[in-house]
Write an enzyme that holds these catalytic residues in place. Structure first.
Site, PDB file in Angstrom:
ATOM      1  N   THR A  42      -4.012 -11.821 -45.539  1.00 28.02           N
ATOM      2  CA  THR A  42      -3.500 -10.585 -44.940  1.00 28.02           C
ATOM      3  C   THR A  42      -1.997 -10.641 -44.688  1.00 28.02           C
ATOM      4  OG1 THR A  42      -4.003 -11.475 -42.744  1.00 28.02           O
ATOM      5  CG2 THR A  42      -5.695 -10.108 -43.793  1.00 28.02           C
ATOM      6  N   ASP A  83       1.309 -13.689 -34.698  1.00 31.68           N
ATOM      7  CA  ASP A  83       0.883 -14.700 -35.661  1.00 31.68           C
ATOM      8  C   ASP A  83       1.974 -15.741 -35.917  1.00 31.68           C
ATOM      9  OD1 ASP A  83      -1.588 -13.580 -35.881  1.00 31.68           O
ATOM     10  OD2 ASP A  83      -1.307 -12.736 -37.889  1.00 31.68           O
TER      11      ASP A  83
END
EC number: 2.7.1.23
Length: 283
Positions: free
Chosen positions: A189, A73
């Site tokens: 998240t 990410d």
């Protein structure tokens, strides 16, 4: 058309896949550029040297028709900062990834299929996700896909600041805290979760406000995606505003920071991620 590739630094798997992808994309008549770090890593390795295409700074990836991120990410966020409104497709190399939907073994065929679709139709198949814009008096940070953090100079005992948070001109909370975090559902998240903020499905049209070591005990709040959030930072020698953990602005309180939906969303290309499957990796 032109495809930009950004691979995770110091990761041989990412560089090997980038090399393979460069070779395959040339067969589609697509031009390929890689970011400067990826170009350097490919050029330093005998097995990958022949695959080195043209290079460009990440900030120039917006000139491409498609950007491919290979890694985690963090790599995706780095690539997305330069991609602007250009569609971006994420390849996940195994760790928990909520932005990278493509497995490495499927990456080459998925990217080639998307390139051929763009060549045939003139546009990519995308899903728009909101980003956040943080701004103050005569400054603004680059848009954040995950979160914007406003905090005192340091966290913990003796740190923090007085934080007043307004939502559409109404006071939500006021008091001492290490700081406050504003996240998108996509970013729920990430840092938000570590600060005990709620998980929010990425299809929800909202923004999340989470206090950081909030002495008032104010619960997190989900507001409309088009809300304007104002954070007033006082009673501290200095403070900082951070976009996606990378781009920061040092401020001197009293400071008024506005966080709102950015005008330009990020456009995700490729098959969608199964959110609940990804959640299993958090356990």
């Amino acid at each position: 058309m032109t495809v930009g590739i950004v691979a995770q630094r110091d990761n041989d798997r990412a560089m090997s896949l980038a090399s393979t992808l460069c070779d395959r994309l040339r067969a589609t008549s697509a031009a390929v550029v890689v970011d400067e770090t990826t170009a350097g890593a490919l050029g330093d390795h005998d097995a990958w040297e022949a695959a080195v295409p043209d290079s460009a700074p990440v900030d120039e990836m917006s000139a491409c028709n498609l950007v491919v991120s290979i890694g985690g990410d963090g790599t995706f966020l780095y690539a997305a900062r330069g991609a602007g409104s250009t569609p971006i497709l994420g390849v996940n190399l195994g760790e928990v990834g909520f932005l990278n939907a493509i497995a490495p073994e499927e990456a080459v065929e998925t990217v080639v299929a998307e390139v051929e679709h763009i060549q045939k139709t003139g546009s990519a198949r995308t899903r728009a996700k909101p980003r956040l814009q943080a701004s103050g008096d005569n400054w603004e940070l680059s848009p954040a896909l995950n979160e914007v953090v406003v905090q005192g100079e340091r966290r913990g005992h003796g740190g923090g600041a007085t934080v007043d948070v307004y939502v559409d001109d109404s006071l939500y909370t006021s008091g001492h805290a290490d700081g406050v975090l504003v996240a998108t559902p996509t970013g729920s998240t990430a840092y938000n979760l570590s600060e005990r903020g709620p998980l929010v499905h990425p299809d929800v049209a909202g923004l999340i406000i989470t206090g950081m070591a909030d002495e008032m005990g104010t619960p997190p709040l989900v507001v409309d995606v088009d809300s304007e959030i104002v954070v007033e930072l006082t009673d501290a020698d200095s403070g900082v505003v951070v976009s996606d953990g990378r781009v920061r602005k040092d401020v001197v309180p009293p400071e008024r920071i506005t966080v709102s939906r950015a005008g330009e969303p990020v456009r995700l290309a490729g098959p969608p991620l199964d959110f609940f499957t990804a959640l299993d990796k958090l356990a």
